[in-house]
Design an enzyme around this catalytic site. Structure first.
Site, PDB file in Angstrom:
ATOM      1  N   GLU A  91       0.789  -1.228   0.000  1.00  0.00           N
ATOM      2  CA  GLU A  91       0.000   0.000   0.000  1.00  0.00           C
ATOM      3  C   GLU A  91       0.829   1.290   0.000  1.00  0.00           C
ATOM      4  OE1 GLU A  91      -3.490   0.310  -0.060  1.00  0.00           O
ATOM      5  OE2 GLU A  91      -3.286  -1.784  -0.646  1.00  0.00           O
ATOM      6  N   SER A 470     -50.994 -28.993  39.393  1.00  0.00           N
ATOM      7  CA  SER A 470     -50.676 -29.310  40.786  1.00  0.00           C
ATOM      8  C   SER A 470     -49.351 -28.736  41.250  1.00  0.00           C
ATOM      9  CB  SER A 470     -50.672 -30.824  40.976  1.00  0.00           C
ATOM     10  OG  SER A 470     -51.969 -31.347  40.780  1.00  0.00           O
TER      11      SER A 470
END
Length: 721
Positions: A91, A470
């Site tokens: 780069e 229950s």
């Protein structure tokens, strides 16, 4: 001739003067107009990178990651020198020589524009890319380029080259949602940056030019060409030897797509956390702020909960028969792998069960095919359970051969058991949930909200309000103890008829067994879940009294039916509510608030939120349990103690109910748990509802309170037994 020379010199002078004036005007414009409008490069000293939201277990195991950008910033000292040099060679080979702007590169870029009349490559240094990536857009305009140049010069005056390179390598986009070299190393190679070889480093360094087009997953050929360019530049710059260059150049492509490695499977909890973070911080901040949410989940218990729920739901499904293939394709499609792959695209793996096409049916086994694994053998012994489903209580005859179950072209489910073998399976239609929490402070230790999140994101552990049956009786009995009953109080278990408009006129409740047992002690009535005793107890103590007592456990009184059906659990609750309510019995009478978020940490490692989790404290005096510690009373250096939870129930009441619930597990309706888990510290209660639409078990020991629910989302019966 002299006249022509004078004219030429005059023209050159004029052009030079005009050029100088133009340059001076441009410089003045840049300094007086553009520069004051630029952002301060000093801000780069304190950069907040956009980082995803991470959800982890109590010990840091990754549960989920959210956010479009995958990033894991690293210090320049942690980045191998070869990797730094690879990006510099690709780069900006004069990175350490120019002052932020490379005038040679700019000249090449200008020449390209003059030749082609369009913007092209070249000109941008690493510093200029940092300026663009942090402060500017990517639009190709002269004004943006001018701003980029000015910012680059400013950045070079403030930061060192190493600081600039660190910013660049942590910010640059490298394709596939990876921002920065650490994220890219993980995405493409499943490694940390210091684990990459030279060929892999060069491959990553070639990506900034065109990260979507040049990456090795998208276009391997172009990626190889770009890698070769990077390696050539590294060789030309003297960064690598020819031997290393040749070795890296001949290396094959090793890139594969690597998702973040999930260490704990808890998608329902991840979704709970995601929604909470969005509510607290907003979507944008939650997804990019780099927060890590430490949950209260314990990885081992979470894995056990998930396995147990899936195993139970699949066992129910097998007991009730095989409902047939999920789809079918033609014989012509079976002969074409591409056609089979296309047919299976809509059948994702769910709960560890893969979809496959039956390609051959033999006398002792079948052969199935799936895109990821090719052909596998499925032995008939794994298919013997697959009697045809004919109804919730009816099944067809037992299969005698594979052909009784499947035919070629069927799309079925398999459970992989090795490289080329699998077991026959089916997705259960029934659903369920399991949640477990620490009864001492409410920290959720495990949560499974359904068979598989991929199939249904509905979290039944916290969203499904189902009739509890229950399983509610212990709260009625606790209210009775508070009104003077004892575990030995006799209550008549005999037929009774009630006239009640709320219950549809004449109500004749009965026991599950259909029998009546006469005078029964309260303990035995709970152990064997006698309905008629529960109804008589509720009628005696009063419905309003029972509702007020139930509110101490966290139930909403407005949601509880104000009639005698409450004794049989006609109310609804979520599994998490039931586990929390039973925690009051488990911890000696304290009401704790369940939660799944322990703390939230920002990207600097600072805690920005912590859940206090008030804790049960049986040894604390009830009158002073919530009193703060006065200044100076706590030794320096010791952390503040957690707040004390609110007492909801006298310790004696909690112990007595717990003692009866231990008998439920030891010799009552919950004795199946005692058979499966050989230990003597378990207490709990079963629960079923009318037509067996819901089935519950809620239980605990001193370390854990858990609730399990099973049923169909649509509420149909699960069948006898």
């Amino acid at each position: 001739m002299k006249r022509l020379l004078r004219i030429s010199l005059y023209g050159v002078g004029w052009l030079a003067g005009a050029g100088a004036l133009l340059a001076a005007a441009a410089l003045a414009y840049a300094l007086l107009v553009l520069a004051p409008q630029l952002p301060e490069a000093e801000r780069l000293r304190d950069v907040d990178y956009q980082q995803p939201l991470r959800v982890v277990s109590a010990d840091g195991g990754l549960i989920a990651e959210y956010g479009q950008q995958r990033r894991d910033p690293v210090a320049i000292e942690e980045i191998p020198e070869d990797l730094q040099r690879a990006f510099i060679a690709a780069e900006d080979d004069r990175f350490y020589e120019h002052p932020g702007v490379d005038y040679r590169g700019l000249a090449r870029a200008v020449g390209y524009v003059l030749r082609e009349w369009e913007f092209g490559p070249g000109g941008s240094t690493i510093t200029m890319q940092v300026a663009r990536n942090f402060f500017l857009s990517r639009e190709q305009k002269l004004l943006r380029k001018a701003n980029e140049i000015l910012l680059a010069l400013q950045i070079e005056r403030i930061l060192t080259k190493q600081e600039i390179l660190q910013l660049y390598l942590n910010k640059i986009y490298l394709g596939n949602r990876a921002y920065g070299i650490a994220a890219a190393a993980q995405v493409y190679y499943g490694k940390a940056p210091d684990e990459l070889d030279l060929a892999q480093m060069a491959m990553l360094a070639g990506l900034p030019r065109a990260p979507s087009a040049l990456n090795p997953l998208q276009d391997p050929e172009r990626a190889l060409e770009r890698r070769a360019y990077v390696l050539e530049r590294m060789l030309a710059e003297g960064f690598i030897s020819r031997e290393r260059y040749q070795e890296a150049s001949s290396a094959p492509i090793t890139a594969e797509r690597h998702a973040p490695e999930r260490e704990v499977e808890a998608p329902y909890v991840a979704e709970m956390v995601r929604q909470t973070m969005i509510e607290r911080y907003g979507r944008e901040e939650a997804y990019t702020g780099g927060y890590t949410v430490y949950t209260t989940l314990q990885a081992e218990r979470q894995a056990a909960a998930r396995r147990a729920l899936r195993s139970g739901l699949r066992a129910y499904s097998r007991r009730h028969g095989y409902r047939g293939p999920e789809g079918h394709i033609t014989a012509e499609q079976v002969d074409d792998p591409e056609a089979m792959a296309a047919a299976l695209e809509d059948y994702q793996a769910i709960g560890g069960l893969e979809a496959a096409v039956v390609v051959a049916v033999g006398s002792e086994a079948i052969r199935v095919w799936s895109p990821g694994s090719g052909e596998r053998t499925v032995a008939f012994e794994t298919m013997a359970w697959a009697r045809p489903y004919q109804g919730v209580d009816r099944r067809g005859p037992e299969p005698e051969a594979p052909a009784d179950v499947v035919e070629v072209g069927d799309i079925v489910r398999i459970e992989p058991q090795g490289q080329d073998r699998a077991a026959f399976a089916a997705l259960p239609q029934v659903e369920g949930a399991l949640v477990a929490q620490d009864p001492a402070d409410g920290r959720i230790r495990a949560l499974a909200g359904g068979f598989a999140f991929q199939r249904s994101a509905f979290n039944r552990a916290v969203q499904a309000r189902r009739q509890v049956g229950s399983a509610f009786k212990p709260f009625v009995y606790s209210a009775a103890l508070a009104q003077g009953y004892t575990a030995a109080t006799l209550v008549n278990d005999a037929p009774v008829v009630f006239a009640s408009e709320a219950l549809g006129g004449q109500w004749r409740p009965g026991n599950y067994s259909g029998e009546f047992y006469g005078p029964t002690r309260l303990r035995e009535a709970l152990v064997h879940s006698r309905n008629l005793v529960s109804i008589r107890v509720l009628r005696d103590i009063g419905i309003e009294t029972a509702i007020e007592h139930a509110e101490r456990f966290g139930f909403d009184g407005d949601r509880l039916p104000a009639n005698l059906s409450l004794a049989l659990g006609s109310n609804t609750a979520t599994p998490l509510q039931m586990a929390s309510a039973f925690s009051v019995f488990a911890n000696g009478g304290f009401r704790v608030k369940p939660g799944v978020i322990a703390r939230v940490v920002d990207n600097d490692g600072d805690i920005v939120f912590r859940t206090p989790f008030p804790r049960a404290c049986p040894s604390c005096p009830e009158t002073s349990a919530l009193a703060p510690v006065a200044p100076g009373e706590r030794p320096l250096g010791l952390p503040d103690p957690p707040p004390v939870a609110e007492r909801a129930l006298p310790a004696a009441n909690a112990w007595l109910v717990g003692d009866m619930l231990r008998d439920v597990v030891a010799r009552g309706t919950g004795r199946g748990a005692d058979r499966w888990v050989a230990r003597d510290d378990l207490a709990g209660k079963t629960g079923t509802t009318s037509d067996l639409r819901d089935a519950w078990f809620v239980g605990y020991n001193p370390d854990l309170a858990a609730a399990a629910w099973v049923g169909f989302d649509e509420g149909q019966s699960m069948g006898r037994g």
